[in-house]
Design a protein around this motif. Sequence first.
Motif, mmCIF file in Angstrom:
data_model
loop_
_atom_site.group_PDB
_atom_site.id
_atom_site.type_symbol
_atom_site.label_atom_id
_atom_site.label_comp_id
_atom_site.label_asym_id
_atom_site.label_seq_id
_atom_site.Cartn_x
_atom_site.Cartn_y
_atom_site.Cartn_z
ATOM 1 N N ARG A 6 0.830 -1.207 0.000
ATOM 2 C CA ARG A 6 0.000 0.000 0.000
ATOM 3 C C ARG A 6 0.864 1.257 0.000
ATOM 4 N NH1 ARG A 6 -3.520 0.137 4.884
ATOM 5 N NH2 ARG A 6 -1.939 1.514 5.689
ATOM 6 N N LYS A 7 1.936 1.253 0.791
ATOM 7 C CA LYS A 7 2.839 2.407 0.818
ATOM 8 C C LYS A 7 3.544 2.585 -0.532
ATOM 9 C CE LYS A 7 3.695 2.547 5.738
ATOM 10 N NZ LYS A 7 2.898 1.506 6.299
ATOM 11 N N LEU A 8 3.904 1.485 -1.157
ATOM 12 C CA LEU A 8 4.520 1.556 -2.472
ATOM 13 C C LEU A 8 3.535 2.090 -3.495
ATOM 14 C CD1 LEU A 8 7.079 0.938 -4.098
ATOM 15 C CD2 LEU A 8 6.142 -1.327 -4.537
ATOM 16 N N LEU A 9 2.281 1.686 -3.397
ATOM 17 C CA LEU A 9 1.245 2.179 -4.302
ATOM 18 C C LEU A 9 1.029 3.682 -4.115
ATOM 19 C CD1 LEU A 9 -0.866 1.442 -6.441
ATOM 20 C CD2 LEU A 9 -2.470 1.045 -4.586
ATOM 21 N N ILE A 10 1.086 4.159 -2.892
ATOM 22 C CA ILE A 10 0.957 5.596 -2.636
ATOM 23 C C ILE A 10 2.097 6.348 -3.305
ATOM 24 C CG2 ILE A 10 1.093 7.358 -0.817
ATOM 25 C CD1 ILE A 10 -0.407 5.319 0.982
ATOM 26 N N LEU A 11 3.302 5.808 -3.214
ATOM 27 C CA LEU A 11 4.456 6.428 -3.866
ATOM 28 C C LEU A 11 4.264 6.468 -5.381
ATOM 29 C CD1 LEU A 11 7.292 7.635 -3.643
ATOM 30 C CD2 LEU A 11 8.184 5.298 -3.805
ATOM 31 N N VAL A 12 3.757 5.381 -5.957
ATOM 32 C CA VAL A 12 3.512 5.330 -7.396
ATOM 33 C C VAL A 12 2.456 6.364 -7.790
ATOM 34 C CG1 VAL A 12 2.574 3.884 -9.248
ATOM 35 C CG2 VAL A 12 4.265 2.944 -7.672
ATOM 36 N N VAL A 13 1.414 6.504 -6.982
ATOM 37 C CA VAL A 13 0.365 7.491 -7.271
ATOM 38 C C VAL A 13 0.945 8.897 -7.254
ATOM 39 C CG1 VAL A 13 -1.730 8.556 -6.339
ATOM 40 C CG2 VAL A 13 -1.574 6.082 -6.529
ATOM 41 N N ILE A 14 1.785 9.196 -6.275
ATOM 42 C CA ILE A 14 2.385 10.524 -6.202
ATOM 43 C C ILE A 14 3.293 10.771 -7.401
ATOM 44 C CG2 ILE A 14 3.984 11.972 -4.878
ATOM 45 C CD1 ILE A 14 2.697 10.792 -2.352
ATOM 46 N N ILE A 15 4.036 9.764 -7.827
ATOM 47 C CA ILE A 15 4.877 9.915 -9.018
ATOM 48 C C ILE A 15 4.023 10.164 -10.252
ATOM 49 C CG2 ILE A 15 6.441 8.667 -10.574
ATOM 50 C CD1 ILE A 15 7.617 7.341 -8.025
ATOM 51 N N LEU A 16 2.937 9.411 -10.407
ATOM 52 C CA LEU A 16 2.052 9.607 -11.559
ATOM 53 C C LEU A 16 1.393 10.990 -11.529
ATOM 54 C CD1 LEU A 16 0.346 6.115 -11.874
ATOM 55 C CD2 LEU A 16 2.031 7.131 -13.409
ATOM 56 N N VAL A 17 0.979 11.429 -10.342
ATOM 57 C CA VAL A 17 0.379 12.755 -10.226
ATOM 58 C C VAL A 17 1.399 13.824 -10.589
ATOM 59 C CG1 VAL A 17 -0.536 14.414 -8.556
ATOM 60 C CG2 VAL A 17 -1.402 12.099 -8.600
ATOM 61 N N THR A 77 0.369 17.979 -7.511
ATOM 62 C CA THR A 77 1.198 17.111 -6.660
ATOM 63 C C THR A 77 1.119 17.564 -5.209
ATOM 64 O OG1 THR A 77 2.711 16.770 -8.508
ATOM 65 C CG2 THR A 77 3.512 16.174 -6.331
ATOM 66 N N TYR A 78 1.216 18.862 -5.008
ATOM 67 C CA TYR A 78 1.148 19.418 -3.658
ATOM 68 C C TYR A 78 -0.198 19.106 -3.001
ATOM 69 C CZ TYR A 78 1.763 22.924 0.031
ATOM 70 O OH TYR A 78 1.886 23.559 1.239
ATOM 71 N N ALA A 79 -1.270 19.262 -3.741
ATOM 72 C CA ALA A 79 -2.599 18.963 -3.209
ATOM 73 C C ALA A 79 -2.727 17.480 -2.865
ATOM 74 C CB ALA A 79 -3.670 19.364 -4.218
ATOM 75 N N THR A 80 -2.174 16.610 -3.713
ATOM 76 C CA THR A 80 -2.233 15.169 -3.455
ATOM 77 C C THR A 80 -1.464 14.800 -2.194
ATOM 78 O OG1 THR A 80 -2.389 14.767 -5.831
ATOM 79 C CG2 THR A 80 -1.769 12.901 -4.444
ATOM 80 N N VAL A 81 -0.283 15.359 -2.042
ATOM 81 C CA VAL A 81 0.536 15.060 -0.863
ATOM 82 C C VAL A 81 -0.130 15.616 0.397
ATOM 83 C CG1 VAL A 81 2.764 15.517 0.238
ATOM 84 C CG2 VAL A 81 2.685 14.872 -2.160
ATOM 85 N N LEU A 82 -0.693 16.832 0.324
ATOM 86 C CA LEU A 82 -1.388 17.385 1.485
ATOM 87 C C LEU A 82 -2.602 16.544 1.863
ATOM 88 C CD1 LEU A 82 -1.306 21.266 1.062
ATOM 89 C CD2 LEU A 82 -0.085 19.842 2.700
ATOM 90 N N PHE A 83 -3.336 16.058 0.852
ATOM 91 C CA PHE A 83 -4.477 15.192 1.137
ATOM 92 C C PHE A 83 -4.021 13.930 1.865
ATOM 93 C CE2 PHE A 83 -7.042 11.524 -0.125
ATOM 94 C CZ PHE A 83 -8.263 11.899 0.409
ATOM 95 N N LYS A 84 -2.940 13.328 1.404
ATOM 96 C CA LYS A 84 -2.440 12.101 2.025
ATOM 97 C C LYS A 84 -1.973 12.353 3.462
ATOM 98 C CE LYS A 84 -1.665 7.903 2.291
ATOM 99 N NZ LYS A 84 -2.811 7.156 2.739
ATOM 100 N N ILE A 85 -1.303 13.490 3.686
ATOM 101 C CA ILE A 85 -0.848 13.839 5.029
ATOM 102 C C ILE A 85 -2.043 14.081 5.956
ATOM 103 C CG2 ILE A 85 0.322 15.634 6.383
ATOM 104 C CD1 ILE A 85 2.320 15.848 4.032
ATOM 105 N N ALA A 86 -3.044 14.809 5.471
ATOM 106 C CA ALA A 86 -4.239 15.074 6.284
ATOM 107 C C ALA A 86 -4.975 13.781 6.598
ATOM 108 C CB ALA A 86 -5.164 16.040 5.547
#
Length: 97
Positions: free
Chosen positions: A12-23, A37-46
């Motif tokens: 799951r963590k690897l998939l999150i990394l792949v999603v962030i790379i694709l975004v 990318t910033y919005a995606t990372v902030l969403f994941k952190i929140a």
Amino acid sequence: MWSRKSLFGNARKLLILVVIILVNVVDQILGRNGAVTYATVLFKIANGGLSIIENLAKVDVLVPSNLANKLKHINEESSKSVTEELREEFNDKEEDK
């Protein structure tokens, strides 16, 4: 280390990394200068932060009462399965016609 739960967590963590790379790639194609990318990372952190607070409330760590009540309300609403929600949505649409 090699348990099923650990492997799924790491996947799951690897998939999150792949999603962030694709975004990030999509962000560069759209020319948004990192906004998507910033919005995606902030969403994941929140999302992670809310999960941590929710787990703290479950083990009776002192959490602000307003926040605990809102989390309890969200959990009660999300207790329905996706299929139940879809069934209700489609039944409501058919009744409207």
